[in-house]
Design a protein around this motif. Sequence first.
Motif, PDB file in Angstrom:
ATOM      1  N   PHE A  41       0.910  -1.159  -0.058  1.00 31.77           N
ATOM      2  CA  PHE A  41      -0.012   0.047  -0.014  1.00 31.77           C
ATOM      3  C   PHE A  41       0.671   1.412   0.033  1.00 31.77           C
ATOM      4  CE2 PHE A  41      -3.229  -3.191   1.116  1.00 31.77           C
ATOM      5  CZ  PHE A  41      -4.369  -2.785   0.643  1.00 31.77           C
ATOM      6  N   THR A  42       2.111   1.128   0.580  1.00 35.21           N
ATOM      7  CA  THR A  42       3.038   2.095   0.695  1.00 35.21           C
ATOM      8  C   THR A  42       3.311   2.543  -1.041  1.00 35.21           C
ATOM      9  OG1 THR A  42       3.544   1.832   2.689  1.00 35.21           O
ATOM     10  CG2 THR A  42       5.149   3.311   1.433  1.00 35.21           C
ATOM     11  N   LEU A  43       3.741   1.453  -1.657  1.00 37.26           N
ATOM     12  CA  LEU A  43       4.077   1.332  -2.986  1.00 37.26           C
ATOM     13  C   LEU A  43       3.135   1.981  -3.776  1.00 37.26           C
ATOM     14  CD1 LEU A  43       6.354  -1.823  -3.427  1.00 37.26           C
ATOM     15  CD2 LEU A  43       7.345   0.486  -3.423  1.00 37.26           C
ATOM     16  N   ALA A  44       1.777   1.600  -3.521  1.00 34.93           N
ATOM     17  CA  ALA A  44       0.694   2.117  -4.313  1.00 34.93           C
ATOM     18  C   ALA A  44       0.516   3.598  -4.248  1.00 34.93           C
ATOM     19  CB  ALA A  44      -0.656   1.568  -3.830  1.00 34.93           C
ATOM     20  N   ALA A  45       1.006   4.330  -3.003  1.00 36.31           N
ATOM     21  CA  ALA A  45       0.821   5.811  -2.897  1.00 36.31           C
ATOM     22  C   ALA A  45       2.109   6.278  -3.530  1.00 36.31           C
ATOM     23  CB  ALA A  45       0.887   5.852  -1.386  1.00 36.31           C
ATOM     24  N   CYS A  75      -6.240  -2.472  -6.334  1.00 40.03           N
ATOM     25  CA  CYS A  75      -7.102  -2.051  -7.355  1.00 40.03           C
ATOM     26  C   CYS A  75      -7.856  -0.925  -7.223  1.00 40.03           C
ATOM     27  CB  CYS A  75      -7.701  -3.330  -7.988  1.00 40.03           C
ATOM     28  SG  CYS A  75      -6.486  -4.579  -8.723  1.00 40.03           S
ATOM     29  N   ALA A  76      -8.652  -0.774  -6.212  1.00 43.62           N
ATOM     30  CA  ALA A  76      -9.589   0.487  -5.814  1.00 43.62           C
ATOM     31  C   ALA A  76      -8.645   1.650  -5.767  1.00 43.62           C
ATOM     32  CB  ALA A  76     -10.520  -0.054  -4.799  1.00 43.62           C
ATOM     33  N   VAL A  94      -3.561  -3.433 -13.352  1.00 44.74           N
ATOM     34  CA  VAL A  94      -4.976  -3.533 -12.583  1.00 44.74           C
ATOM     35  C   VAL A  94      -5.650  -4.375 -13.272  1.00 44.74           C
ATOM     36  CG1 VAL A  94      -6.829  -2.161 -12.040  1.00 44.74           C
ATOM     37  CG2 VAL A  94      -4.436  -1.205 -11.407  1.00 44.74           C
ATOM     38  N   GLY A  95      -5.933  -4.257 -14.629  1.00 44.81           N
ATOM     39  CA  GLY A  95      -6.701  -5.157 -15.386  1.00 44.81           C
ATOM     40  C   GLY A  95      -6.434  -6.669 -15.205  1.00 44.81           C
ATOM     41  N   THR A  96      -5.041  -6.744 -15.260  1.00 39.89           N
ATOM     42  CA  THR A  96      -4.719  -8.364 -15.070  1.00 39.89           C
ATOM     43  C   THR A  96      -4.928  -8.797 -13.553  1.00 39.89           C
ATOM     44  OG1 THR A  96      -3.060  -7.888 -16.547  1.00 39.89           O
ATOM     45  CG2 THR A  96      -2.572  -9.774 -15.288  1.00 39.89           C
ATOM     46  N   ALA A  97      -4.593  -8.034 -12.766  1.00 38.41           N
ATOM     47  CA  ALA A  97      -5.173  -8.432 -11.355  1.00 38.41           C
ATOM     48  C   ALA A  97      -6.559  -8.746 -11.032  1.00 38.41           C
ATOM     49  CB  ALA A  97      -4.616  -7.195 -10.443  1.00 38.41           C
TER      50      ALA A  97
END
Length: 250
Positions: free
Chosen positions: A131-135, A165-166, A180-183
Amino acid sequence: MPTAADVVDELHRHADERELAKTSRRMVGVPLSVVGVRMGTVFALAKEHRALPLPEVAALLERDEYESRTVGVSVLDFRARAPRLDDDGRQALYDLWMDHLDRIVAWDLIDRSAPRVVGLHLRHRSRDRLFTLAASPEPLHRRTAVVATFAIVRHGDVDDALAICALLAADRDPLVQNPVGTALREVGRVDAARRDAFLAAHATMMSAAARRVARSSGEASVATVDAFPTFPPVERHTITSDDVMARRDD
């Protein structure tokens, strides 16, 4: 015992002008030099040298050639596939990968190694690092956050993949939208109802290409799960979409 220098010498022995031109076209904008070696040969060298000591793997990741770094991440990936790899061994692979995160500057280096090296390590641990990487303001870091969930999803655990993904559904960078689509496609193979509920809520934020990939899964299937070890449940994250936006603005 082979060294990073030995691997680099082998790469240069396999260099080919046509392959150099082909790979260079694909690597436009990526800050790496190109030797010009077929990917099949690169992966074969990585498999041959999968017992390379980790300091030598680090030396490959610290080089500026695309193929050297590809061998490096591929060695880590081959090692992470070992069904009897213990926690200490998996931790060492993860630590080396994360220590060189900013050397993993091409999307295929992430896709080659993050699911098993990062994802399997976090399978029985907190995923807050994802989640840190997502930010992160870096698109490749955000891509890592998504791609690392693939191995977790294949165990039937879709919660954090859907949460990430959200957070990234509206990310306009193709380096992020495509995984995101692949996940979501992988989630659909495990739990099609949850994938469909996600798309009902978020599809309008996503690119058309990501939506097509997300919907391309057939019947739910976990046929690939046996390739991954099993771990106990983990404590869930506490990071929200507000946290993501705040961190990107920092």
